[in-house]
Write a protein that holds these residues in place. Sequence first.
Motif, PDB file in Angstrom:
ATOM      1  N   ILE A 190      33.421 -31.297  18.535  1.00  0.00           N
ATOM      2  CA  ILE A 190      34.439 -29.931  17.499  1.00  0.00           C
ATOM      3  C   ILE A 190      33.921 -28.836  17.388  1.00  0.00           C
ATOM      4  CG2 ILE A 190      35.489 -29.558  15.562  1.00  0.00           C
ATOM      5  CD1 ILE A 190      35.138 -32.543  14.167  1.00  0.00           C
ATOM      6  N   VAL A 191      34.883 -28.036  17.996  1.00  0.00           N
ATOM      7  CA  VAL A 191      34.617 -26.678  18.714  1.00  0.00           C
ATOM      8  C   VAL A 191      35.576 -26.195  18.094  1.00  0.00           C
ATOM      9  CG1 VAL A 191      33.948 -24.594  20.332  1.00  0.00           C
ATOM     10  CG2 VAL A 191      33.279 -27.134  20.594  1.00  0.00           C
ATOM     11  N   SER A 192      34.878 -25.307  16.478  1.00  0.00           N
ATOM     12  CA  SER A 192      35.858 -24.026  15.389  1.00  0.00           C
ATOM     13  C   SER A 192      35.142 -23.364  15.410  1.00  0.00           C
ATOM     14  CB  SER A 192      36.357 -25.150  14.737  1.00  0.00           C
ATOM     15  OG  SER A 192      37.237 -24.474  13.902  1.00  0.00           O
ATOM     16  N   ASP A 193      35.779 -22.398  14.627  1.00  0.00           N
ATOM     17  CA  ASP A 193      35.399 -21.558  14.047  1.00  0.00           C
ATOM     18  C   ASP A 193      35.130 -22.004  12.695  1.00  0.00           C
ATOM     19  OD1 ASP A 193      38.076 -20.898  12.992  1.00  0.00           O
ATOM     20  OD2 ASP A 193      38.237 -18.979  13.728  1.00  0.00           O
ATOM     21  N   PHE A 194      35.955 -23.347  12.105  1.00  0.00           N
ATOM     22  CA  PHE A 194      36.163 -23.738  11.176  1.00  0.00           C
ATOM     23  C   PHE A 194      36.650 -22.317   9.672  1.00  0.00           C
ATOM     24  CE2 PHE A 194      33.015 -26.424  13.466  1.00  0.00           C
ATOM     25  CZ  PHE A 194      33.157 -26.967  12.829  1.00  0.00           C
ATOM     26  N   ARG A 195      37.335 -21.748  10.056  1.00  0.00           N
ATOM     27  CA  ARG A 195      38.007 -21.045   8.374  1.00  0.00           C
ATOM     28  C   ARG A 195      38.881 -21.786   8.315  1.00  0.00           C
ATOM     29  NH1 ARG A 195      35.776 -16.431   8.203  1.00  0.00           N
ATOM     30  NH2 ARG A 195      33.963 -15.362  10.412  1.00  0.00           N
ATOM     31  N   GLU A 227      29.892 -24.473  15.568  1.00  0.00           N
ATOM     32  CA  GLU A 227      31.181 -22.889  14.889  1.00  0.00           C
ATOM     33  C   GLU A 227      30.530 -21.859  14.931  1.00  0.00           C
ATOM     34  OE1 GLU A 227      30.135 -20.876  10.715  1.00  0.00           O
ATOM     35  OE2 GLU A 227      29.065 -22.392  10.880  1.00  0.00           O
ATOM     36  N   ILE A 228      31.672 -21.655  15.662  1.00  0.00           N
ATOM     37  CA  ILE A 228      31.723 -20.298  16.594  1.00  0.00           C
ATOM     38  C   ILE A 228      31.502 -18.865  15.895  1.00  0.00           C
ATOM     39  CG2 ILE A 228      32.857 -18.423  18.617  1.00  0.00           C
ATOM     40  CD1 ILE A 228      31.727 -21.952  19.737  1.00  0.00           C
ATOM     41  N   GLN A 261      29.924  -4.176   0.785  1.00  0.00           N
ATOM     42  CA  GLN A 261      28.918  -5.430   1.106  1.00  0.00           C
ATOM     43  C   GLN A 261      29.650  -6.157   0.192  1.00  0.00           C
ATOM     44  OE1 GLN A 261      27.212  -2.985  -1.817  1.00  0.00           O
ATOM     45  NE2 GLN A 261      25.934  -2.293  -0.766  1.00  0.00           N
ATOM     46  N   ARG A 262      31.102  -6.124  -0.857  1.00  0.00           N
ATOM     47  CA  ARG A 262      32.013  -7.194  -0.559  1.00  0.00           C
ATOM     48  C   ARG A 262      31.826  -8.141   0.036  1.00  0.00           C
ATOM     49  NH1 ARG A 262      36.226  -5.169  -4.465  1.00  0.00           N
ATOM     50  NH2 ARG A 262      37.060  -7.183  -4.753  1.00  0.00           N
ATOM     51  N   PHE A 263      32.706  -7.619   0.796  1.00  0.00           N
ATOM     52  CA  PHE A 263      33.129  -8.187   2.287  1.00  0.00           C
ATOM     53  C   PHE A 263      32.307  -9.018   3.175  1.00  0.00           C
ATOM     54  CE2 PHE A 263      33.735  -8.764   6.872  1.00  0.00           C
ATOM     55  CZ  PHE A 263      35.575  -9.588   6.809  1.00  0.00           C
ATOM     56  N   ALA A 264      30.598  -8.595   3.312  1.00  0.00           N
ATOM     57  CA  ALA A 264      29.733  -9.366   3.562  1.00  0.00           C
ATOM     58  C   ALA A 264      29.417 -10.446   2.562  1.00  0.00           C
ATOM     59  CB  ALA A 264      28.723  -8.190   3.692  1.00  0.00           C
ATOM     60  N   GLU A 296      31.353 -17.402   2.014  1.00  0.00           N
ATOM     61  CA  GLU A 296      32.235 -18.907   3.171  1.00  0.00           C
ATOM     62  C   GLU A 296      32.017 -19.807   4.446  1.00  0.00           C
ATOM     63  OE1 GLU A 296      36.817 -18.517   5.081  1.00  0.00           O
ATOM     64  OE2 GLU A 296      35.079 -16.611   6.153  1.00  0.00           O
ATOM     65  N   ARG A 297      30.528 -19.400   4.662  1.00  0.00           N
ATOM     66  CA  ARG A 297      29.948 -19.395   6.003  1.00  0.00           C
ATOM     67  C   ARG A 297      29.302 -20.768   5.401  1.00  0.00           C
ATOM     68  NH1 ARG A 297      32.582 -20.359   9.528  1.00  0.00           N
ATOM     69  NH2 ARG A 297      34.226 -20.406   8.109  1.00  0.00           N
ATOM     70  N   ALA A 298      28.217 -20.566   4.456  1.00  0.00           N
ATOM     71  CA  ALA A 298      27.499 -21.897   4.133  1.00  0.00           C
ATOM     72  C   ALA A 298      28.147 -22.624   2.855  1.00  0.00           C
ATOM     73  CB  ALA A 298      26.591 -20.869   2.542  1.00  0.00           C
ATOM     74  N   GLU A 299      29.332 -22.356   2.498  1.00  0.00           N
ATOM     75  CA  GLU A 299      30.430 -23.795   2.209  1.00  0.00           C
ATOM     76  C   GLU A 299      31.356 -24.116   3.294  1.00  0.00           C
ATOM     77  OE1 GLU A 299      34.163 -21.892   0.374  1.00  0.00           O
ATOM     78  OE2 GLU A 299      32.800 -20.834  -1.027  1.00  0.00           O
TER      79      GLU A 299
END
Length: 192
Positions: free
Chosen positions: A63-68, A90-91, A127-130, A136-139
């Motif tokens: 499965i190739v995705s950004d998983f967003r 994950e891309i 900072q909040r965005f990062a 999100e990536r950790a989830e």
Amino acid sequence: LGLIAFGAGEPRVQRPRQGRIGLLSLLAELRRGAADEGGGRTSLGTVVKTTTALGRQRGMIVIVSDFRGELDWEGPLKALRARHGVLAVEIRDPREMELVPAGDLWLVDPETGRQVQIDTRKRRIRQRFAAAAERERAEVADALRRAGADHVVLSTDGDWLKTLSGHLRRGEASLRAGTSTRKVRSRTGRPM
């Protein structure tokens, strides 16, 4: 080799085929898909369910995705993983992980069309965005681990082919190591 391409309009399904014909069909579909444009709401969960229905013989699903977006895929991925090997590729684009101090920006969610204006010169906003992007990536990584999928992250700013081949080589080595330990058993089933 088979393919389900999704993201713009209805998913395109190429049923699994063996040999050279399967490879050529897959390459033709990928070439055709590269010309597609557009966005819109997508559901990786629905696509994974479709994949489960198509993949009757055991095999490797990539499965190739950004998983967003929604994590509607975790349950269906567990079901898929019960029968197949699953590699989640994950891309990641580093530009989606942090904001540069460029001033006022209008950001648009390509799936919903929702817009928001922000001032990227504000350090706190960046900072909040990062931090939110990292959470999100950790989830996503946690959900893939819970589903039992093998996970590799490829970045748009790096040598993705080197990263992917290294990951596959490590997996092959651990598979060989696991196979060799299973062979070294006595007839009673106890390790020698």
